[in-house]
Design an enzyme around this catalytic site. Structure first.
Site, short mmCIF file in Angstrom:
data_model
loop_
_atom_site.label_atom_id
_atom_site.label_comp_id
_atom_site.label_asym_id
_atom_site.label_seq_id
_atom_site.Cartn_x
_atom_site.Cartn_y
_atom_site.Cartn_z
N GLU A 113 0.89 -0.94 0.10
CA GLU A 113 -0.39 0.14 -0.28
C GLU A 113 1.11 1.27 -0.30
O GLU A 113 2.23 0.79 0.58
CB GLU A 113 -0.79 -0.02 1.35
CG GLU A 113 -1.82 1.14 1.07
CD GLU A 113 -2.52 1.23 2.67
OE1 GLU A 113 -3.58 1.98 2.42
OE2 GLU A 113 -2.38 0.94 3.83
N LYS A 138 -10.03 1.15 -2.32
CA LYS A 138 -9.95 0.67 -1.41
C LYS A 138 -11.94 0.55 -0.51
O LYS A 138 -11.83 1.94 -0.70
CB LYS A 138 -9.14 1.18 -0.27
CG LYS A 138 -9.22 0.95 0.76
CD LYS A 138 -8.69 1.37 2.08
CE LYS A 138 -8.38 0.97 3.75
NZ LYS A 138 -6.63 1.62 4.59
N CYS A 154 -5.04 -3.22 2.50
CA CYS A 154 -4.73 -3.04 4.30
C CYS A 154 -6.48 -3.26 4.97
O CYS A 154 -6.60 -4.37 4.87
CB CYS A 154 -4.41 -1.69 4.24
SG CYS A 154 -3.42 -1.05 5.97
#
Length: 278
Positions: free
Chosen positions: A43, A113, A155
């Protein structure tokens, strides 16, 4: 291709985009020399800092995309580009965006995301990632036809098991979790959750992490590759580096024929519903 080498790049990205890309190029070259057909990155691979909107780029067409596209062609590899900030024409907040680039240099997929890290601890710190990052609203898988069917996440997404089950039901064989995970939670949760995602879905999990002291925390690093049985088959040491692992999709099928997690779901009793993107 049923068996191939995957490489995972662990970075210590900072706020100098040019320096980060220079370091990334060196690691991609190293991974290619190790015969990797798939190279995955963490990331915030090109920038870690507090000015996400300032450093947002176009996808495709931006500086980082063009840079990585040329490297994909040069080495004839598939690139999972971790994440960068993507310009958002509808909002001042950029997206946290994964790019998938094929060996021909073309963008094959991108993912935004979905789950911002919004946490407020009583008598403790408060973090609201949604104030600076616009969440995505689409689940994305991509069948490369060469190096497996991929499921994309970033994440904090890793804590939401339903996302990964839906991707597995849509055919995903390799689940990617690029991260900039904190030391505090990583030491207790990182490996446990990643191994669980692999086991419950019968998938490989590839999780490239950031290393080093970031503006607000210390990154946990410990990049991993987990096989469908839940074994950690590659793990990075505490430094920027490249690790490799063999991905064997025939082995994945053998594991799934032993556990049958996907087949034995009680769809007549409960359902996961995939909402269409707006």
């Amino acid at each position: 291709m049923k068996k191939f080498t995957a490489a995972v790049i662990q970075m210590d990205s900072g706020n100098d985009v040019d320096q980060n890309l220079k370091e990334l190029e060196r690691f991609i070259e190293e991974a290619a020399e190790k015969n990797a057909k798939l190279i995955a990155m963490p990331e915030n691979v090109n920038y870690v800092g507090d000015e996400s909107a300032k450093y947002a780029e176009d996808v495709p067409g931006g500086k980082t995309f063009c840079f990585l596209s040329e490297l994909a062609v040069k080495y004839g590899v598939w690139l999972h580009c971790g994440s960068i900030y993507e310009k958002n024409p509808a909002d001042s907040r950029p997206y946290n965006c994964t790019m998938v680039i094929g060996p021909d240099g073309e963008l094959k997929a991108k993912y935004h995301k979905m789950h911002p890290f919004d946490v407020e601890i009583k008598n403790g710190p408060a973090v609201r990632e949604s104030e600076r990052i616009c969440p995505g609203n689409e689940i994305v898988t991509v069948d490369t036809n060469e190096v497996g069917h991929w499921g994309l996440s970033i994440c904090y997404d890793m804590r939401f098991g339903e996302l990964y089950r839906l991707m597995a039901l849509e055919g995903a064989e390799i689940l990617f979790v690029p991260a900039d995970f904190t030391l505090n939670t990583g030491k207790d949760h990182w490996e446990t959750i990643l191994r669980t995602r692999a086991i419950e879905n019968g998938c490989y999990v590839i999780a490239p992490g950031q290393y080093g002291i970031k503006p607000k925390f210390q990154a946990y690093a410990k990049s991993l590759v987990v096989d469908p049985w839940g074994n950690v088959i590659a793990k990075a040491s505490d430094q920027p580096c490249v690790i490799t692992a063999e991905i064997d999709l025939d082995y994945l099928e053998r594991v799934r024929r032993q556990v049958f997690t996907l087949e034995n779901r009680r769809g007549d009793v409960y359902q996961l519903r995939r909402m269409p993107a707006e």
